[in-house]
Design an enzyme around this catalytic site. Structure first.
Site, PDB file in Angstrom:
ATOM      1  N   CYS A 169      -1.027  -2.855  11.652  1.00 19.50           N
ATOM      2  CA  CYS A 169       0.171  -3.624  11.733  1.00 19.50           C
ATOM      3  C   CYS A 169       1.282  -2.926  11.704  1.00 19.50           C
ATOM      4  CB  CYS A 169      -0.049  -4.538  10.458  1.00 19.50           C
ATOM      5  SG  CYS A 169       0.049  -3.724   8.946  1.00 19.50           S
ATOM      6  N   ASP A 228       2.716  -1.661   8.964  1.00 14.09           N
ATOM      7  CA  ASP A 228       3.585  -1.586   7.933  1.00 14.09           C
ATOM      8  C   ASP A 228       3.529  -0.480   6.856  1.00 14.09           C
ATOM      9  OD1 ASP A 228       4.138  -4.396   8.436  1.00 14.09           O
ATOM     10  OD2 ASP A 228       2.638  -5.308   7.048  1.00 14.09           O
ATOM     11  N   CYS A 233       4.568  -7.090   5.174  1.00 12.61           N
ATOM     12  CA  CYS A 233       4.220  -8.504   5.256  1.00 12.61           C
ATOM     13  C   CYS A 233       4.499  -9.131   3.944  1.00 12.61           C
ATOM     14  CB  CYS A 233       2.876  -8.784   5.869  1.00 12.61           C
ATOM     15  SG  CYS A 233       1.682  -8.300   4.640  1.00 12.61           S
ATOM     16  N   CYS A 282      -4.030  -5.800   3.071  1.00 13.87           N
ATOM     17  CA  CYS A 282      -2.359  -5.632   2.671  1.00 13.87           C
ATOM     18  C   CYS A 282      -2.721  -5.053   1.230  1.00 13.87           C
ATOM     19  CB  CYS A 282      -1.621  -6.843   2.643  1.00 13.87           C
ATOM     20  SG  CYS A 282      -1.828  -7.758   4.307  1.00 13.87           S
TER      21      CYS A 282
HETATM   22 FE1  FES Z   1       0.351  -5.223   7.577  1.00 13.98          FE
HETATM   23 FE2  FES Z   1       0.000  -7.053   5.410  1.00 13.98          FE
HETATM   24  S1  FES Z   1      -0.165  -7.325   7.646  1.00 13.98           S
HETATM   25  S2  FES Z   1       0.120  -4.909   5.375  1.00 13.98           S
END
Ligand code: FES
Length: 143
Positions: A35, A37, A60, A104
């Site tokens: 993702c 992140d 997110c 996450c």
């Molecule tokens: Fe990437 Fe939540 S979608 S950490």
């Protein structure tokens, strides 16, 4: 039922311990390849106790809420306890996360561990390598 619990919404809209610690004793940065992140956690440690903790998360809502909750859970605790913090404990403290968002919370667990590992490495402190996950290994996102 709402997708997110009240606690998740609270920690997402009003995250605790956001920021950076200059001259931190341990810094951990982890990313989720899938993702994109990124989570960074800073620790101030005095006599083995985490006296301050801050985080920056580019991610997110669940990642931000998980980081916020994780920092609250390790603040004031011995570093050895912080290493034991599991993503499941973070999820429980948040009153749950949707199944697709479990990864996450894994990011928060890994960021805390990475910061403690950095502290151990910088200070030449021996540790059990088994307790530190090297790779993101999460069934829900596969990253
Ligand atoms: Fe990437 Fe939540 S979608 S950490």
């Amino acid at each position: 039922m709402a997708l997110y619990s009240k606690k998740v919404m609270d920690h997402f809209t009003n995250p605790r311990n956001v920021g950076k610690i200059e001259n931190a004793d341990g810094v951990g940065e982890v990313g989720n390849a899938r993702c994109g992140d990124i989570m960074k956690i800073y620790l101030k440690i005095d006599n083995g106790i985490i006296t301050d903790v801050k985080f920056n998360t580019f991610g997110c809502a669940s990642a931000i809420a998980s980081s916020s909750m994780a920092t609250e859970m390790i603040k004031g605790k011995p570093v050895e306890e912080a290493v034991e913090l599991s993503n499941q404990a973070v999820i429980e403290a948040l009153d749950g996360l949707p199944p697709v968002k479990v990864h996450c919370s894994v990011l928060a667990e890994e960021a805390v561990k990475a910061a403690v590992k950095d502290y151990y490495d910088k200070n030449g402190i021996e540790y059990d390598k088994e307790k530190f996950r090297e790779t993101h290994n999460c069934e829900s996102c596969g990253a």
